[in-house]
Motif scaffolding. Structure first.
Motif, PDB file in Angstrom:
ATOM      1  N   ASP A 273       0.833  -1.211   0.000  1.00 33.74           N
ATOM      2  CA  ASP A 273       0.000   0.000   0.000  1.00 33.74           C
ATOM      3  C   ASP A 273       0.864   1.255   0.000  1.00 33.74           C
ATOM      4  O   ASP A 273       0.575   2.222  -0.729  1.00 33.74           O
ATOM      5  CB  ASP A 273      -0.927  -0.002   1.221  1.00 33.74           C
ATOM      6  CG  ASP A 273      -2.093  -0.963   1.080  1.00 33.74           C
ATOM      7  OD1 ASP A 273      -2.393  -1.374  -0.061  1.00 33.74           O
ATOM      8  OD2 ASP A 273      -2.713  -1.297   2.119  1.00 33.74           O
ATOM      9  N   LEU A 276       2.341   1.858  -3.421  1.00 36.06           N
ATOM     10  CA  LEU A 276       1.389   2.391  -4.395  1.00 36.06           C
ATOM     11  C   LEU A 276       0.898   3.786  -4.028  1.00 36.06           C
ATOM     12  O   LEU A 276       0.430   4.525  -4.901  1.00 36.06           O
ATOM     13  CB  LEU A 276       0.218   1.418  -4.554  1.00 36.06           C
ATOM     14  CG  LEU A 276       0.612   0.125  -5.288  1.00 36.06           C
ATOM     15  CD1 LEU A 276      -0.438  -0.953  -5.103  1.00 36.06           C
ATOM     16  CD2 LEU A 276       0.841   0.407  -6.773  1.00 36.06           C
ATOM     17  N   LEU A 286       1.081  -3.226  -8.258  1.00 30.60           N
ATOM     18  CA  LEU A 286      -0.288  -3.742  -8.348  1.00 30.60           C
ATOM     19  C   LEU A 286      -0.306  -5.272  -8.427  1.00 30.60           C
ATOM     20  O   LEU A 286      -1.129  -5.931  -7.788  1.00 30.60           O
ATOM     21  CB  LEU A 286      -0.991  -3.151  -9.564  1.00 30.60           C
ATOM     22  CG  LEU A 286      -1.369  -1.667  -9.441  1.00 30.60           C
ATOM     23  CD1 LEU A 286      -1.699  -1.080 -10.807  1.00 30.60           C
ATOM     24  CD2 LEU A 286      -2.548  -1.493  -8.485  1.00 30.60           C
ATOM     25  N   ARG A 289       0.543  -6.568  -4.964  1.00 35.02           N
ATOM     26  CA  ARG A 289      -0.581  -6.456  -4.031  1.00 35.02           C
ATOM     27  C   ARG A 289      -1.693  -7.431  -4.407  1.00 35.02           C
ATOM     28  O   ARG A 289      -2.380  -7.965  -3.507  1.00 35.02           O
ATOM     29  CB  ARG A 289      -1.104  -5.015  -3.989  1.00 35.02           C
ATOM     30  CG  ARG A 289      -2.070  -4.784  -2.837  1.00 35.02           C
ATOM     31  CD  ARG A 289      -2.391  -3.325  -2.646  1.00 35.02           C
ATOM     32  NE  ARG A 289      -3.148  -2.786  -3.776  1.00 35.02           N
ATOM     33  CZ  ARG A 289      -3.568  -1.516  -3.847  1.00 35.02           C
ATOM     34  NH1 ARG A 289      -3.279  -0.670  -2.870  1.00 35.02           N
ATOM     35  NH2 ARG A 289      -4.249  -1.087  -4.883  1.00 35.02           N
ATOM     36  N   SER A 290      -1.874  -7.681  -5.697  1.00 32.59           N
ATOM     37  CA  SER A 290      -2.859  -8.672  -6.111  1.00 32.59           C
ATOM     38  C   SER A 290      -2.524 -10.041  -5.524  1.00 32.59           C
ATOM     39  O   SER A 290      -3.408 -10.748  -5.014  1.00 32.59           O
ATOM     40  CB  SER A 290      -2.903  -8.746  -7.648  1.00 32.59           C
ATOM     41  OG  SER A 290      -3.770  -9.775  -8.072  1.00 32.59           O
ATOM     42  N   ASP A 305      -6.799  -5.340  -8.578  1.00 29.81           N
ATOM     43  CA  ASP A 305      -5.421  -4.934  -8.798  1.00 29.81           C
ATOM     44  C   ASP A 305      -4.852  -5.542 -10.071  1.00 29.81           C
ATOM     45  O   ASP A 305      -4.101  -4.889 -10.806  1.00 29.81           O
ATOM     46  CB  ASP A 305      -4.544  -5.342  -7.597  1.00 29.81           C
ATOM     47  CG  ASP A 305      -4.672  -4.377  -6.422  1.00 29.81           C
ATOM     48  OD1 ASP A 305      -5.121  -3.224  -6.653  1.00 29.81           O
ATOM     49  OD2 ASP A 305      -4.321  -4.763  -5.302  1.00 29.81           O
TER      50      ASP A 305
END
Length: 313
Positions: A273, A276, A286, A289-290, A305
């Motif tokens: 987080d 980003l 992304l 985080r996905s 994401d």
């Protein structure tokens, strides 16, 4: 006394234009300050006294005084060597440095290796790598013992993809000082890029032992541990690098990846987080985080994401 003080101020790249290296020059300048103060008590008025006063003001971080004293000194004619030194200090006293000042100094004292080194650092910080490299080449031609210049040249060669040239510079410095932290980091990163994990671990571990406060070394050592799948050790080194002020977003990505491998999912998500927030829409962030959301069982967030990464958002 004046000469001894001058030598002391030249230690460890004291005349670099960057705020970080300039701050280091203030830190190592305590003995030089004492020598200059004593010298000023016995020096008669004249150009030597003027230059000693400027040097003292620089080491005491009175940068506005340096600029004003240099302006007054250069208003009167003086010897070329003296004027070159005054130009040098006025350049160093300015927050962003001054290429024009270094150019003026080099006109008065051509091929001076320290002036070339100073200008190379200014160009290095401006990412003008070709001209910085030319200055460092010339400085090392004149003064091959200037190991700090060779360290910066190795860095530029590394950035430009000349790994053989960078390795040559690192090895030369290590031949003179086997515990040189900068050269160990340089060779360690090259070995890491070449897949020599054991060699990289040896160099970067030695670099950290030589200087535990070197954030760059701690981050690089973390990368080696991660490549060796020692993710707990990797996270420890990434944490140390952050405590020491290492700020690039790559640290957040690297630490989040290791935390994901360790299933420290909340911490991994926090780092992703933060990554980003600093760089919205960054595709590797992304995707990372996905994967974290998927490991946490949040399939909807993982899909969002992944779609955002695919569409470049």
């Amino acid at each position: 006394l004046l000469f001894e003080a001058w030598l002391l101020t030249m230690q460890d790249g004291a005349f670099s234009v960057s705020a970080t290296v300039r701050a280091r020059s203030f830190a190592v300048g305590t003995e030089a300050i004492q020598q200059l103060t004593e010298a000023l008590e016995i020096l008669p008025s004249g150009s030597e006294r003027e230059l000693a006063s400027i040097r003292l003001a620089f080491l005491e971080h009175r940068l506005d005084d340096v600029i004003e004293m240099a302006r007054k000194a250069l208003a009167a004619p003086g010897e070329a060597d003296w004027a070159a030194e005054v130009h040098r200090f006025r350049a160093l006293a300015r927050d962003a440095g001054s290429p024009g000042e270094f150019d003026a100094a080099l006109e008065l004292r051509p091929a001076d290796p320290l002036l070339l080194f100073d200008r190379a650092l200014l160009r290095f910080e401006a990412r003008a790598f070709e001209t910085a490299l030319a200055d460092l080449d010339e400085a090392l031609r004149v003064a091959p013992e200037l190991s700090l210049a060779r360290s910066y040249r190795a860095t530029i060669r590394y950035v430009k993809g000349d790994l053989d040239g960078a390795m040559e510079d690192c090895s030369t410095n290590l031949g003179s000082d086997p515990s040189d932290p900068k050269a160990l980091i340089c060779r360690g990163r090259i070995r890491l890029d070449q897949g020599d994990l054991e060699g990289a671990l040896e160099d970067l571990d030695a670099s950290v032992r030589a200087d535990e406060e070197n954030a760059l070394a701690r981050h690089a050592l973390g990368l080696v541990h991660a490549r060796r799948h020692d993710h707990s050790l990797a996270v420890d080194e990434f944490d140390a690098a952050e405590r020491l002020g290492f700020e690039p977003t790559g640290l957040l990505r690297d630490r989040a990846t290791s935390k994901l491998e360790l299933l420290r999912l909340e911490g991994a998500l926090e780092d992703a987080d933060r990554l980003l927030e600093r760089m919205p829409g960054r595709s590797d962030g992304l995707l990372l985080r996905s994967n974290i959301h998927r490991a946490m069982g949040d399939q909807a967030a993982a899909r969002r994401d992944l779609e955002a990464a695919a569409h470049g958002r």
